[in-house]
Write an enzyme that holds these catalytic residues in place. Sequence first.
Site, PDB file in Angstrom:
ATOM      1  N   CYS A   1       5.741 -40.968  30.358  1.00 59.21           N
ATOM      2  CA  CYS A   1       6.571 -41.837  31.206  1.00 59.21           C
ATOM      3  C   CYS A   1       5.738 -42.972  31.803  1.00 59.21           C
ATOM      4  CB  CYS A   1       7.202 -40.993  32.313  1.00 59.21           C
ATOM      5  SG  CYS A   1       8.285 -41.964  33.347  1.00 59.21           S
TER       6      CYS A   1
ATOM      7  N   LYS B   1      15.851 -32.765  30.290  1.00 54.38           N
ATOM      8  CA  LYS B   1      15.350 -33.805  31.207  1.00 54.38           C
ATOM      9  C   LYS B   1      14.143 -33.244  31.957  1.00 54.38           C
ATOM     10  CE  LYS B   1      15.953 -37.399  34.214  1.00 54.38           C
ATOM     11  NZ  LYS B   1      15.808 -38.813  33.857  1.00 54.38           N
TER      12      LYS B   1
ATOM     13  N   LYS C   1       4.100 -34.993  24.382  1.00 56.27           N
ATOM     14  CA  LYS C   1       4.816 -36.259  24.185  1.00 56.27           C
ATOM     15  C   LYS C   1       3.885 -37.413  24.527  1.00 56.27           C
ATOM     16  CE  LYS C   1       9.180 -38.605  24.961  1.00 56.27           C
ATOM     17  NZ  LYS C   1      10.558 -38.446  25.461  1.00 56.27           N
TER      18      LYS C   1
END
Lengths: 427, 424
Positions: B136, B45, B174
């Site tokens: 995100c 995480k 990412k």
Amino acid sequence: MRSSPEWTLASQRSELAFPDGKPAYNQAQAVAEASRCLYCHNPPCVQACPTHIDIPSFIRKIATGNVKGSARTIFDANILGYSCARACPVEELCVGDCVYNDAGIPPIQIGRLQRYSTEIAVREGWSYFTAGAPTGKSVGLVGAGPASLACAHELRRLGHACTLYEKSQVPGGLDVTGIAPYKLRGEEALQEIHWVCRIGGIDVQSGVEVGKDIAWEELERRHDAVFVGMGLGPDRRLPGADLDGVDGAVAWIEKMKLGTVSLEGVRSAVVLGGGNTAMDCLRELAGLGVPEVTMVYRGTPEGMSGYKHEWEAAKKLGVRGIFGATPAGFVGEGQVSAVRIKGAEGEQEVPAQLVLLAIGQARLGEQLRPLGIHADASGRLIADAQGALSRPRWYAGGDCTNGGKEVVNAVAEGKAAALSIHRAMGV
Amino acid sequence: MPNLFSNCGGITSPNPFWLASAPPANSGLQVMRAFEAGWGGAVWKTLGTPIQNVSSRFGALRGPGAGGEPVGFNNIELITDRSLDINFREIYEVKKRFPKHAVVASLMVETKEEWKEIIARSIDAGADGLELNFGCPHGMCERGMGSAVGQEPRINERITSWAKEYSTIPVLVKLTPNVSNIIPHGLAAKAGGADGVSLINTIKSVIGLDIDRFVMEPRVAGLSTNGGYCGAAVKPIAMFMVGELARSREFGLPISGIGGIGNWRDAVEFLLMGASNVQVCTAVMLHGYRIVEDMIEGLTDYMSSHGFETVDQMVGKAIPSFSEWGELDLNYETVAKIDPDLCIKCNRCVVACHDGAHQCIHINPDGGVPTIDLSECVGCNLCQIVCPVPGCITMTEVDNGFEPATWNLHVTEGAPLRPKKGVH
């Protein structure tokens, strides 16, 4: 080590008259049903299964197309997972406990899904298990029914040598000779047993009756441990039951499954008893075309030990029930023509050209008393939760210890005993 | 027996199944349980300055059926809310117990100094690789991080180059799917020196509304905000973006595939589409770590039956099939065929063809199997898609006598095209 022979059954058998009661799912049907499963965690269906198959996992694997893995999950917990898929009273076990029941939604058809995966696995001959490295220890197993087979397979995985002493010519016990044919036919049970034996080293000595052809004590000399999975004895009889046309229920079912039974001239048949063997007889007699089939049971409909769903199925076939009545005698000269029964309203005669006694079977535990092995007053062997008997190195499981339950119970007990034997071997 | 060993940009694991950076990889105890269940790796995480989350964080788009299994999932949770000390200690403990499994530190901080420090601490803790969270799309991007970085190739490249400067372990970037073309973003990561990329992160979304309160979900008091969308429903978008990068000649870096993977079949598709391994979050959130058993078994069985000995042999196997529309054979012709033995006479194909396609499947006046006017059937697949019985409607190839001809060939060389069907 002998390789297991190809066991076969007679080609003419009365049981072949029955169609499949719950036909196999095809792929589309299986995936549709599997996709409905909630994939619960630690659910009641698994708790309800005596062998604790990881039901949600095997069902999810059907949904993802991983049929091979699905069957692995089943067989890893229950090596007779195919027979059980078809023979288990799922309504009383896994399906009956599916959480959907609580939501008022039809429960998942776990038995049929289990059949789907395991049937493909057995047919394709997928192998999952290999024998463990030889430990040099050997176990003698009495009987080659579900308890002994499950015990032997687990012992082979752990590397122990196994010899099964089976009084019949064909292994499988009641899995082959006793399951209602609309659930599972003998050759289908046998096919799974052949598949189970492919692990190798399960030496079945057929036609050998322990206590007669070989002494009980001899087993102890030959083997490091003994597992008794001998099942139950002959059907209990009643006084005067020696007329033609009066037969024990289990004996009659065996004849119907392994050979042919003649129902010529049988217009009425009576089954005495209210257990599940009686239920099977009722459905089988009606299925074979006997016009009038009557059950006579001493208790109330609610008090029957036969499953409700079985009795409902029998009633749908036109079977009649007489409750609160006990047999008082058999009528006939040489051949039975009626059963005399005694109920609240006095005695009456129920016409019958065939009477099946489904009032229990003898228990054989008494035979082991000379070895100091305890049985209860009825002759049921007393084993602990791991299957150990009251003499060191002796174990038991299946009907001879549980008094007569399902194939799945025998498998669970046989496997538990194998693990117990393995621990005791200390290898 | 096929070997499931996986290598993505130098980060190795016993199999190609990793937990994605998300709640299932939030703590050491969770990751250890996941490894025990069979997962080959975990992307922790995201680590950064610990945040404070809102209550009410998730929402779902449900499919039909009892309970309505979530097919799409939405979250407004941020990065880790646990202290870095605890996170790094747990990474160390996990690696000590599972030295061969991949533990990848997902990172998101702001300044160069912060990147330097958090990378050093990740390496000290024993992480096998880093994943830079440039994806995100909610909350963190408002603070100039996450997708705010991923949407700006220059910033992406700059921060990636910082990470490479400070890192002695492989660096994955990412990527966010909230861009119109993924290629420049992959190339920016490459220019920054990344060892590979992982994609997709979540897609900006509004999962639904409380229509009585007139408030979006998930409702936080009287307000809500856009979330990040994931789950089975995003798989086609993820597959497209993974495929786009995998077939790009300029790109050429390993890809860790993410987006709607829930079973072995999904994983196989991502591998064939060019991913070196896969990451999973939503399916684990819905069903637990246990799903990996089926993924391992199913992949193993698939590899055996298709002659693959290693995962690498599968990677990108379907990429040559990813072409341009102008290269498709316009003379290739299929028509629908209904198996009368399987047809259950629901007439779903009839209504779909009549109202949604080319009016060539007709109701059978005798109540039997619908009939297909083959001279009008364009072979669109719609009837096969709506048919509830697998295998009942098949699309069968027709030999129309025409040589293959693409639009490009037709325009440049006048290649003859077969007569159009369904034009009435």
